[in-house]
Design an enzyme around this catalytic site. Structure first.
Site, mmCIF file in Angstrom:
data_model
loop_
_atom_site.group_PDB
_atom_site.id
_atom_site.type_symbol
_atom_site.label_atom_id
_atom_site.label_comp_id
_atom_site.label_asym_id
_atom_site.label_seq_id
_atom_site.Cartn_x
_atom_site.Cartn_y
_atom_site.Cartn_z
ATOM 1 C CB CYS A 86 -0.905 0.053 1.222
ATOM 2 S SG CYS A 86 -1.663 -1.490 1.688
ATOM 3 C CG HIS A 338 -6.573 1.786 -0.240
ATOM 4 N ND1 HIS A 338 -5.390 2.275 -0.764
ATOM 5 C CD2 HIS A 338 -6.203 0.840 0.684
ATOM 6 C CE1 HIS A 338 -4.366 1.651 -0.198
ATOM 7 N NE2 HIS A 338 -4.834 0.779 0.672
#
Length: 379
Positions: A86, A338
Protein backbone atom coordinates in the site's frame (compact mmCIF):
# COMPACT_ATOMS: atom_id res chain seq x y z
CA UNK A 1 22.45 18.62 -1.43
CA UNK A 2 20.00 19.40 -4.23
CA UNK A 3 16.38 20.14 -3.36
CA UNK A 4 13.44 18.28 -4.91
CA UNK A 5 10.10 19.99 -5.55
CA UNK A 6 6.76 18.70 -6.76
CA UNK A 7 5.50 21.15 -9.37
CA UNK A 8 2.44 19.36 -10.78
CA UNK A 9 0.09 16.58 -9.69
CA UNK A 10 -3.03 15.01 -11.14
CA UNK A 11 -5.06 11.87 -10.67
CA UNK A 12 -7.97 10.13 -12.25
CA UNK A 13 -11.18 9.87 -10.31
CA UNK A 14 -11.18 6.52 -8.53
CA UNK A 15 -13.52 3.81 -9.80
CA UNK A 16 -15.11 1.10 -7.72
CA UNK A 17 -14.03 -2.51 -8.08
CA UNK A 18 -16.02 -3.68 -11.09
CA UNK A 19 -17.13 -0.11 -11.79
CA UNK A 20 -16.63 2.41 -14.58
CA UNK A 21 -12.90 1.70 -15.00
CA UNK A 22 -13.17 -2.09 -14.80
CA UNK A 23 -12.06 -2.72 -18.40
CA UNK A 24 -8.91 -0.57 -18.27
CA UNK A 25 -5.48 -2.10 -17.64
CA UNK A 26 -3.09 -0.09 -15.42
CA UNK A 27 -1.17 1.39 -18.35
CA UNK A 28 -4.47 2.55 -19.87
CA UNK A 29 -5.45 4.25 -16.62
CA UNK A 30 -2.15 6.14 -16.70
CA UNK A 31 -2.28 7.12 -20.37
CA UNK A 32 -4.50 10.24 -20.07
CA UNK A 33 -2.39 11.54 -17.18
CA UNK A 34 0.83 11.18 -19.18
CA UNK A 35 -0.82 12.85 -22.15
CA UNK A 36 -1.98 15.73 -19.96
CA UNK A 37 1.58 16.29 -18.73
CA UNK A 38 2.92 16.05 -22.31
CA UNK A 39 0.50 18.71 -23.52
CA UNK A 40 0.87 21.06 -20.56
CA UNK A 41 4.63 20.74 -19.94
CA UNK A 42 6.22 19.78 -23.30
CA UNK A 43 9.59 21.38 -22.49
CA UNK A 44 9.84 19.46 -19.22
CA UNK A 45 8.68 16.09 -20.55
CA UNK A 46 11.60 16.05 -22.97
CA UNK A 47 14.00 16.19 -20.01
CA UNK A 48 12.64 13.29 -17.91
CA UNK A 49 15.34 11.17 -16.29
CA UNK A 50 13.06 8.35 -15.12
CA UNK A 51 9.45 7.36 -14.46
CA UNK A 52 8.86 5.77 -11.05
CA UNK A 53 5.46 4.23 -10.30
CA UNK A 54 3.94 2.21 -7.49
CA UNK A 55 1.81 -0.84 -8.21
CA UNK A 56 0.72 -3.85 -6.15
CA UNK A 57 -1.65 -6.22 -7.98
CA UNK A 58 -0.91 -5.37 -11.60
CA UNK A 59 -0.22 -7.47 -14.66
CA UNK A 60 3.58 -7.31 -14.42
CA UNK A 61 6.12 -6.50 -17.09
CA UNK A 62 7.24 -3.21 -15.46
CA UNK A 63 4.06 -1.13 -15.65
CA UNK A 64 5.96 2.17 -15.45
CA UNK A 65 7.82 1.41 -18.67
CA UNK A 66 4.76 -0.02 -20.42
CA UNK A 67 2.67 3.00 -19.47
CA UNK A 68 5.12 5.64 -20.67
CA UNK A 69 5.48 3.87 -24.01
CA UNK A 70 1.71 3.45 -24.33
CA UNK A 71 1.37 7.21 -23.77
CA UNK A 72 3.85 7.99 -26.54
CA UNK A 73 6.79 9.22 -24.47
CA UNK A 74 10.26 8.81 -25.97
CA UNK A 75 11.59 5.27 -25.82
CA UNK A 76 14.84 6.66 -24.38
CA UNK A 77 13.01 7.38 -21.09
CA UNK A 78 13.37 4.51 -18.58
CA UNK A 79 10.75 3.38 -16.10
CA UNK A 80 10.73 1.43 -12.85
CA UNK A 81 7.84 -0.07 -10.90
CA UNK A 82 7.94 -0.21 -7.10
CA UNK A 83 6.06 -2.65 -4.86
CA UNK A 84 6.01 -1.66 -1.21
CA UNK A 85 2.40 -2.81 -1.02
CA UNK A 86 0.00 0.00 0.00
CA UNK A 87 2.96 2.36 0.49
CA UNK A 88 4.17 1.99 -3.11
CA UNK A 89 2.85 5.32 -4.38
CA UNK A 90 4.39 7.28 -1.52
CA UNK A 91 7.59 5.28 -1.90
CA UNK A 92 7.78 6.24 -5.57
CA UNK A 93 7.58 9.93 -4.66
CA UNK A 94 10.32 9.54 -2.05
CA UNK A 95 12.48 7.58 -4.49
CA UNK A 96 12.27 10.31 -7.14
CA UNK A 97 12.93 13.06 -4.61
CA UNK A 98 15.96 11.28 -3.18
CA UNK A 99 17.41 10.71 -6.64
CA UNK A 100 17.21 14.45 -7.23
CA UNK A 101 18.72 15.19 -3.83
CA UNK A 102 21.59 12.85 -4.65
CA UNK A 103 22.22 14.50 -8.02
CA UNK A 104 21.32 11.40 -10.05
CA UNK A 105 18.80 13.33 -12.16
CA UNK A 106 16.77 16.52 -12.35
CA UNK A 107 13.31 15.58 -13.67
CA UNK A 108 11.15 12.63 -12.65
CA UNK A 109 7.58 11.52 -13.01
CA UNK A 110 6.41 9.59 -9.95
CA UNK A 111 3.06 8.23 -8.85
CA UNK A 112 1.13 5.01 -8.81
CA UNK A 113 -1.63 2.99 -10.41
CA UNK A 114 -3.93 0.15 -9.53
CA UNK A 115 -6.67 -1.79 -11.22
CA UNK A 116 -8.16 -4.15 -8.69
CA UNK A 117 -10.78 -4.97 -11.33
CA UNK A 118 -8.12 -6.20 -13.80
CA UNK A 119 -5.79 -7.82 -11.26
CA UNK A 120 -4.68 -11.22 -12.64
CA UNK A 121 -5.85 -14.38 -10.95
CA UNK A 122 -2.95 -16.29 -9.41
CA UNK A 123 -2.72 -20.06 -9.22
CA UNK A 124 -0.42 -22.02 -6.92
CA UNK A 125 2.12 -23.98 -8.92
CA UNK A 126 2.14 -27.72 -8.08
CA UNK A 127 5.29 -29.20 -6.57
CA UNK A 128 5.24 -32.03 -9.10
CA UNK A 129 5.12 -31.64 -12.87
CA UNK A 130 2.83 -34.70 -12.83
CA UNK A 131 0.26 -33.07 -10.52
CA UNK A 132 -3.30 -34.01 -11.50
CA UNK A 133 -5.29 -32.20 -8.80
CA UNK A 134 -7.38 -29.18 -9.70
CA UNK A 135 -5.45 -25.89 -9.51
CA UNK A 136 -5.71 -23.86 -6.31
CA UNK A 137 -6.14 -20.09 -6.51
CA UNK A 138 -4.43 -17.66 -4.17
CA UNK A 139 -7.11 -15.90 -2.11
CA UNK A 140 -4.78 -13.00 -1.28
CA UNK A 141 -1.14 -12.07 -1.04
CA UNK A 142 0.83 -13.65 1.78
CA UNK A 143 2.20 -10.78 3.87
CA UNK A 144 4.19 -12.56 6.58
CA UNK A 145 3.96 -16.35 6.26
CA UNK A 146 6.60 -16.95 8.92
CA UNK A 147 4.40 -15.06 11.39
CA UNK A 148 0.66 -15.60 11.82
CA UNK A 149 0.12 -13.85 8.45
CA UNK A 150 -3.11 -12.01 9.29
CA UNK A 151 -5.33 -10.65 6.57
CA UNK A 152 -5.61 -6.86 6.45
CA UNK A 153 -9.04 -7.13 8.08
CA UNK A 154 -7.66 -9.25 10.92
CA UNK A 155 -4.78 -6.81 11.24
CA UNK A 156 -7.26 -3.95 11.62
CA UNK A 157 -9.13 -5.93 14.28
CA UNK A 158 -5.84 -6.52 16.11
CA UNK A 159 -5.11 -2.78 16.09
CA UNK A 160 -8.64 -1.95 17.26
CA UNK A 161 -8.30 -4.36 20.18
CA UNK A 162 -4.80 -3.28 21.21
CA UNK A 163 -5.62 0.45 21.06
CA UNK A 164 -9.18 0.12 22.38
CA UNK A 165 -10.82 1.61 19.29
CA UNK A 166 -14.51 0.82 19.68
CA UNK A 167 -16.99 0.09 16.92
CA UNK A 168 -18.63 3.43 17.68
CA UNK A 169 -15.39 5.36 17.21
CA UNK A 170 -14.73 3.56 13.94
CA UNK A 171 -18.19 4.32 12.57
CA UNK A 172 -17.92 7.95 13.70
CA UNK A 173 -14.62 8.36 11.87
CA UNK A 174 -15.99 6.77 8.70
CA UNK A 175 -18.97 9.13 8.76
CA UNK A 176 -16.59 12.06 9.19
CA UNK A 177 -14.59 10.94 6.17
CA UNK A 178 -17.65 10.82 3.93
CA UNK A 179 -18.91 14.19 5.20
CA UNK A 180 -15.57 15.96 4.75
CA UNK A 181 -15.06 14.43 1.33
CA UNK A 182 -18.54 15.46 0.21
CA UNK A 183 -17.96 19.02 1.46
CA UNK A 184 -14.67 19.30 -0.39
CA UNK A 185 -16.13 17.89 -3.57
CA UNK A 186 -18.90 20.47 -3.37
CA UNK A 187 -16.55 23.42 -2.74
CA UNK A 188 -14.23 22.39 -5.58
CA UNK A 189 -11.16 21.47 -3.53
CA UNK A 190 -11.05 17.83 -4.58
CA UNK A 191 -11.92 18.55 -8.21
CA UNK A 192 -8.54 20.31 -8.50
CA UNK A 193 -6.83 16.94 -8.04
CA UNK A 194 -8.82 15.15 -10.72
CA UNK A 195 -8.20 15.07 -14.45
CA UNK A 196 -11.55 14.27 -16.10
CA UNK A 197 -11.21 11.40 -18.56
CA UNK A 198 -13.53 10.00 -21.20
CA UNK A 199 -14.62 6.40 -20.63
CA UNK A 200 -16.85 4.82 -23.27
CA UNK A 201 -18.01 8.23 -24.42
CA UNK A 202 -18.82 9.54 -20.93
CA UNK A 203 -16.87 11.99 -18.77
CA UNK A 204 -15.57 10.32 -15.60
CA UNK A 205 -14.56 12.88 -12.97
CA UNK A 206 -16.01 11.79 -9.61
CA UNK A 207 -14.83 9.14 -7.15
CA UNK A 208 -17.33 6.29 -7.30
CA UNK A 209 -17.00 5.12 -3.69
CA UNK A 210 -18.26 8.36 -2.14
CA UNK A 211 -21.64 8.12 -0.41
CA UNK A 212 -22.35 11.78 0.26
CA UNK A 213 -25.87 11.36 1.63
CA UNK A 214 -25.52 8.26 3.79
CA UNK A 215 -27.23 8.84 7.18
CA UNK A 216 -25.00 8.54 10.22
CA UNK A 217 -27.20 5.83 11.75
CA UNK A 218 -26.66 3.58 8.74
CA UNK A 219 -23.03 2.94 9.68
CA UNK A 220 -24.14 1.00 12.75
CA UNK A 221 -26.29 -1.37 10.70
CA UNK A 222 -23.42 -3.18 9.02
CA UNK A 223 -22.33 -6.54 10.42
CA UNK A 224 -18.67 -7.12 11.33
CA UNK A 225 -16.67 -8.92 8.65
CA UNK A 226 -15.17 -11.22 11.29
CA UNK A 227 -17.61 -12.67 13.83
CA UNK A 228 -17.35 -10.81 17.12
CA UNK A 229 -15.24 -8.06 15.60
CA UNK A 230 -15.73 -4.34 14.99
CA UNK A 231 -14.46 -3.86 11.41
CA UNK A 232 -17.28 -3.60 8.86
CA UNK A 233 -17.69 -2.77 5.19
CA UNK A 234 -18.85 0.71 6.27
CA UNK A 235 -15.78 1.58 8.34
CA UNK A 236 -13.31 0.10 5.84
CA UNK A 237 -12.21 1.39 2.46
CA UNK A 238 -13.35 -0.11 -0.83
CA UNK A 239 -11.19 -1.78 -3.47
CA UNK A 240 -10.61 0.68 -6.28
CA UNK A 241 -9.13 1.45 -9.69
CA UNK A 242 -7.21 4.63 -10.44
CA UNK A 243 -3.94 6.37 -11.23
CA UNK A 244 -1.87 9.32 -9.99
CA UNK A 245 1.10 11.16 -11.52
CA UNK A 246 3.34 13.87 -10.08
CA UNK A 247 6.02 15.92 -11.82
CA UNK A 248 9.11 16.31 -9.63
CA UNK A 249 12.23 18.30 -10.40
CA UNK A 250 15.29 19.99 -8.98
CA UNK A 251 14.30 23.28 -7.33
CA UNK A 252 16.54 25.68 -9.28
CA UNK A 253 15.46 24.11 -12.54
CA UNK A 254 11.81 24.51 -11.53
CA UNK A 255 12.30 28.23 -11.00
CA UNK A 256 14.13 28.54 -14.31
CA UNK A 257 11.21 26.89 -16.11
CA UNK A 258 8.67 29.22 -14.52
CA UNK A 259 7.13 27.05 -11.80
CA UNK A 260 6.12 29.30 -8.92
CA UNK A 261 4.52 27.01 -6.34
CA UNK A 262 4.41 23.42 -5.21
CA UNK A 263 5.78 21.16 -2.49
CA UNK A 264 9.36 20.96 -1.28
CA UNK A 265 10.34 17.45 -0.17
CA UNK A 266 12.14 17.64 3.16
CA UNK A 267 12.53 14.05 4.33
CA UNK A 268 11.02 10.58 4.28
CA UNK A 269 11.03 7.56 6.59
CA UNK A 270 10.08 3.90 6.21
CA UNK A 271 9.85 1.58 9.21
CA UNK A 272 8.91 -1.97 10.10
CA UNK A 273 6.38 -2.96 12.77
CA UNK A 274 4.84 -6.19 14.06
CA UNK A 275 3.14 -7.74 11.04
CA UNK A 276 0.12 -8.57 13.18
CA UNK A 277 -0.53 -4.82 13.54
CA UNK A 278 0.23 -3.41 10.06
CA UNK A 279 -2.04 -0.38 10.35
CA UNK A 280 -0.02 1.13 13.17
CA UNK A 281 3.00 1.72 10.91
CA UNK A 282 2.39 5.50 10.63
CA UNK A 283 3.03 5.94 14.37
CA UNK A 284 6.76 5.10 14.41
CA UNK A 285 7.20 6.44 10.86
CA UNK A 286 5.82 9.87 11.75
CA UNK A 287 7.52 9.86 15.16
CA UNK A 288 10.92 9.13 13.60
CA UNK A 289 10.32 11.73 10.89
CA UNK A 290 9.50 14.43 13.44
CA UNK A 291 12.47 13.56 15.64
CA UNK A 292 14.90 13.57 12.73
CA UNK A 293 13.71 17.02 11.67
CA UNK A 294 13.49 18.43 15.21
CA UNK A 295 9.74 18.99 14.96
CA UNK A 296 6.72 18.18 17.12
CA UNK A 297 3.25 17.14 16.03
CA UNK A 298 2.07 20.67 16.77
CA UNK A 299 4.43 22.03 14.09
CA UNK A 300 2.57 20.14 11.35
CA UNK A 301 -0.47 21.84 9.83
CA UNK A 302 -1.87 18.85 7.93
CA UNK A 303 -1.29 15.12 8.37
CA UNK A 304 -2.68 12.78 5.72
CA UNK A 305 -2.90 9.15 6.87
CA UNK A 306 -4.38 6.69 4.41
CA UNK A 307 -7.79 5.51 5.53
CA UNK A 308 -7.67 1.80 4.82
CA UNK A 309 -9.63 1.15 8.01
CA UNK A 310 -11.13 3.53 10.55
CA UNK A 311 -9.60 1.41 13.31
CA UNK A 312 -6.00 2.03 12.28
CA UNK A 313 -6.38 5.76 11.58
CA UNK A 314 -8.13 6.39 14.91
CA UNK A 315 -5.42 4.38 16.69
CA UNK A 316 -2.69 6.41 14.97
CA UNK A 317 -4.47 9.66 15.76
CA UNK A 318 -4.68 8.77 19.43
CA UNK A 319 -1.12 7.47 19.68
CA UNK A 320 0.35 10.58 18.03
CA UNK A 321 -2.08 13.05 19.63
CA UNK A 322 -3.17 14.46 16.26
CA UNK A 323 -6.07 16.92 16.37
CA UNK A 324 -9.09 16.74 14.08
CA UNK A 325 -8.04 20.09 12.61
CA UNK A 326 -4.81 18.45 11.39
CA UNK A 327 -5.96 15.01 10.25
CA UNK A 328 -7.35 14.25 6.79
CA UNK A 329 -9.14 17.58 6.63
CA UNK A 330 -10.60 16.96 3.15
CA UNK A 331 -11.72 13.42 3.99
CA UNK A 332 -9.94 10.29 2.85
CA UNK A 333 -9.94 6.81 1.38
CA UNK A 334 -12.92 5.58 3.38
CA UNK A 335 -14.93 7.82 1.08
CA UNK A 336 -12.77 8.30 -2.02
CA UNK A 337 -11.33 4.79 -2.24
CA UNK A 338 -8.00 2.99 -1.99
CA UNK A 339 -6.34 1.94 -5.28
CA UNK A 340 -3.43 0.33 -3.46
CA UNK A 341 -0.36 1.33 -5.45
CA UNK A 342 -1.70 4.82 -6.17
CA UNK A 343 -2.95 5.84 -2.73
CA UNK A 344 0.30 7.19 -1.28
CA UNK A 345 0.81 9.37 -4.34
CA UNK A 346 -2.78 10.56 -3.99
CA UNK A 347 -2.07 11.75 -0.44
CA UNK A 348 0.80 13.88 -1.75
CA UNK A 349 -1.41 15.16 -4.57
CA UNK A 350 -3.95 16.27 -1.98
CA UNK A 351 -1.27 18.13 -0.03
CA UNK A 352 -0.13 19.77 -3.26
CA UNK A 353 -3.52 21.46 -3.66
CA UNK A 354 -3.77 22.69 -0.06
CA UNK A 355 -2.21 25.99 -1.11
CA UNK A 356 -2.73 27.71 2.26
CA UNK A 357 -0.81 25.05 4.22
CA UNK A 358 2.94 25.26 4.84
CA UNK A 359 4.12 22.14 6.68
CA UNK A 360 2.57 18.75 5.90
CA UNK A 361 3.04 14.99 6.28
CA UNK A 362 1.70 12.08 4.22
CA UNK A 363 1.80 8.60 5.76
CA UNK A 364 0.74 5.04 5.00
CA UNK A 365 0.20 1.90 7.06
CA UNK A 366 1.38 -1.02 4.94
CA UNK A 367 0.56 -4.72 4.67
CA UNK A 368 3.22 -7.01 6.09
CA UNK A 369 4.00 -4.66 8.99
CA UNK A 370 5.43 -1.46 7.52
CA UNK A 371 4.82 2.26 7.65
CA UNK A 372 6.16 5.18 5.66
CA UNK A 373 5.87 8.94 6.00
CA UNK A 374 7.12 11.98 4.09
CA UNK A 375 7.51 15.60 5.17
CA UNK A 376 6.80 18.51 2.82
CA UNK A 377 6.79 22.27 3.01
CA UNK A 378 5.40 24.81 0.57
CA UNK A 379 7.79 26.45 -1.89
Amino acid sequence: MNQAVIVAAKRTAFGKYGGTLKHLEPEQLLKPLFQHFKEKYPEVISKIDDVVLGNVVGNGGNIARKALLEAGLKDSIPGVTIDRQCGSGLESVQYACRMIQAGAGKVYIAGGVESTSRAPWKIKRPHSVYETALPEFYERASFAPEMSDPSMIQGAENVAKMYDVSRGLQDEFAYRSHQLTAENVKNGNISQEILPITVKGEIFNTDESLKSHIPKDNFGRFKPVIKGGTVTAANSCMKNDGAVLLLIMEKDMAYELGFEHGLLFKDGVTVGVDSNFPGIGPVPAISNLLKRNQLTIENIEVIEINEAFSAQVVACQQALNISNTQLNIWGGALASGHPYGASGAQLVTRLFYMFDKETMIASMGIGGGLGNAALFTRF
